[in-house]
Write a protein that holds these residues in place. Sequence first.
Motif, short mmCIF file in Angstrom:
data_model
loop_
_atom_site.label_atom_id
_atom_site.label_comp_id
_atom_site.label_asym_id
_atom_site.label_seq_id
_atom_site.Cartn_x
_atom_site.Cartn_y
_atom_site.Cartn_z
N ASP A 174 0.81 -1.22 0.00
CA ASP A 174 0.00 0.00 0.00
C ASP A 174 0.84 1.26 0.00
N ASP A 175 2.17 1.11 -0.13
CA ASP A 175 3.07 2.26 -0.06
C ASP A 175 4.10 2.14 -1.19
N ALA A 176 3.99 3.02 -2.18
CA ALA A 176 4.87 2.95 -3.35
C ALA A 176 6.33 3.16 -2.98
N ALA A 177 6.60 4.08 -2.04
CA ALA A 177 7.98 4.35 -1.65
C ALA A 177 8.59 3.13 -0.96
N ALA A 178 7.79 2.47 -0.11
CA ALA A 178 8.28 1.28 0.56
C ALA A 178 8.57 0.16 -0.44
N MET A 179 7.69 0.01 -1.40
CA MET A 179 7.89 -1.04 -2.39
C MET A 179 9.13 -0.78 -3.24
N ALA A 180 9.39 0.47 -3.57
CA ALA A 180 10.59 0.81 -4.34
C ALA A 180 11.84 0.53 -3.52
N GLU A 181 11.80 0.90 -2.23
CA GLU A 181 12.95 0.65 -1.36
C GLU A 181 13.19 -0.84 -1.23
N PHE A 182 12.10 -1.60 -1.00
CA PHE A 182 12.24 -3.05 -0.86
C PHE A 182 12.86 -3.67 -2.12
N ALA A 183 12.36 -3.31 -3.28
CA ALA A 183 12.86 -3.91 -4.52
C ALA A 183 14.34 -3.63 -4.73
N ALA A 184 14.76 -2.39 -4.46
CA ALA A 184 16.16 -2.03 -4.64
C ALA A 184 17.05 -2.76 -3.64
N ARG A 185 16.62 -2.80 -2.37
CA ARG A 185 17.43 -3.46 -1.34
C ARG A 185 17.44 -4.97 -1.55
N ASP A 186 16.32 -5.55 -1.98
CA ASP A 186 16.27 -6.99 -2.25
C ASP A 186 17.29 -7.36 -3.32
N ARG A 187 17.39 -6.51 -4.33
CA ARG A 187 18.39 -6.75 -5.38
C ARG A 187 19.80 -6.67 -4.81
N ALA A 188 20.04 -5.69 -3.94
CA ALA A 188 21.36 -5.55 -3.32
C ALA A 188 21.67 -6.73 -2.42
N VAL A 189 20.68 -7.18 -1.65
CA VAL A 189 20.86 -8.34 -0.77
C VAL A 189 21.24 -9.58 -1.55
N LEU A 190 20.53 -9.85 -2.63
CA LEU A 190 20.81 -11.05 -3.42
C LEU A 190 22.19 -10.98 -4.06
N ALA A 191 22.58 -9.78 -4.49
CA ALA A 191 23.92 -9.62 -5.06
C ALA A 191 24.99 -9.84 -4.01
N TRP A 192 24.78 -9.29 -2.81
CA TRP A 192 25.77 -9.44 -1.73
C TRP A 192 25.82 -10.88 -1.24
N LEU A 193 24.69 -11.56 -1.25
CA LEU A 193 24.66 -12.98 -0.89
C LEU A 193 25.52 -13.77 -1.86
N ARG A 194 25.33 -13.54 -3.15
CA ARG A 194 26.14 -14.26 -4.15
C ARG A 194 27.61 -13.91 -4.00
N ASP A 195 27.91 -12.63 -3.80
CA ASP A 195 29.30 -12.20 -3.65
C ASP A 195 29.95 -12.86 -2.44
N SER A 196 29.19 -12.99 -1.36
CA SER A 196 29.74 -13.55 -0.13
C SER A 196 30.03 -15.03 -0.28
N PHE A 197 29.16 -15.76 -0.95
CA PHE A 197 29.46 -17.17 -1.21
C PHE A 197 30.67 -17.30 -2.12
#
Length: 327
Positions: A174-197
Amino acid sequence: MKTSLACLLLSVLPAAAEPFEFLVMGCMPYHFPADAARFENVIETANGAAPAFSVHCGDVKFGRMLNDDASLLRVKAWFDRFEQPLVYVPGDNEWTDSHTPVAGGYDPLERLAFVRRLFYPGEARSLGRTSLPLVRQNAQADFADYVEHQRWQRAGLVFATLHVVGSNNNRREDDAAAMAEFAARDRAVLAWLRDSFAAAADAKALVLFLQANPFHETLHGEPRDTGFANFVPALREQVRGYGKPVYLFHADSHYFRIDKPLTSATGRTIENFTRIETFGGLNLHLIRVQVDPQAAEPLRAFPWLLEKNRVDPDTPSPGKPAKPAAK
């Protein structure tokens, strides 16, 4: 005098990595001002133990309390009193939940920016009076905001933090700003997860730290909510491909446990993965972790109940009346 081949070989081989200890905590201090003295006990205990480092898995206050600058500055002052390095992972109570009236009605993105400025200033080093050099994801141009994604190594093990938080990981439809933040951070998290492995390819084990409990305890390792729908499958894929021990520490549920909740599509336990959840909330205790780099399972975690922080189980929660005992 003749020098044996064995002696020559020993002289050039690296010394075996020495065992060490670290401490993990989360969801503390929780209730102000009630927990001030109890968190002082945590700091005193950690300083006396002199671990190689400590990690705080986020939630430095109760979500239903004012999340103003003063509250976070008070916690930062406490963090600065740890004698050994302290690595901090953000929790949802520090920013995601700040939009609620009881927390002050703040803009969560403004609070997140303040958390990043306050707890991750300057060069890539840990908190604590003795700091630890770290690698941060913000060194990558595509992820310049993510100072909280950090990584370090010790004695053949790799350690990494991931900014994955409770409250459905800030995925609020219900919050466009929250959804944009989530999508960007989720992408960063998955990239950092791959990098860490990838960084741990030649390591003995990988150790991860985040705030949220991303597992649904009755669905055997499937995502609890939509905010973890990408993270848990990515974690599963990386763990299975890695093959060596992976340990994940998190806070969030206020329920100390050590288990293996990650499963395959057939429901079988993925045995090289171990989850350790911190104490927190009403229970201000530590997890003590012993690392033996030469062991097949190099990491062993133990609950450390601080004697000064033990509380009668019948003591009511701060601000709440006591409930009648179950018959």
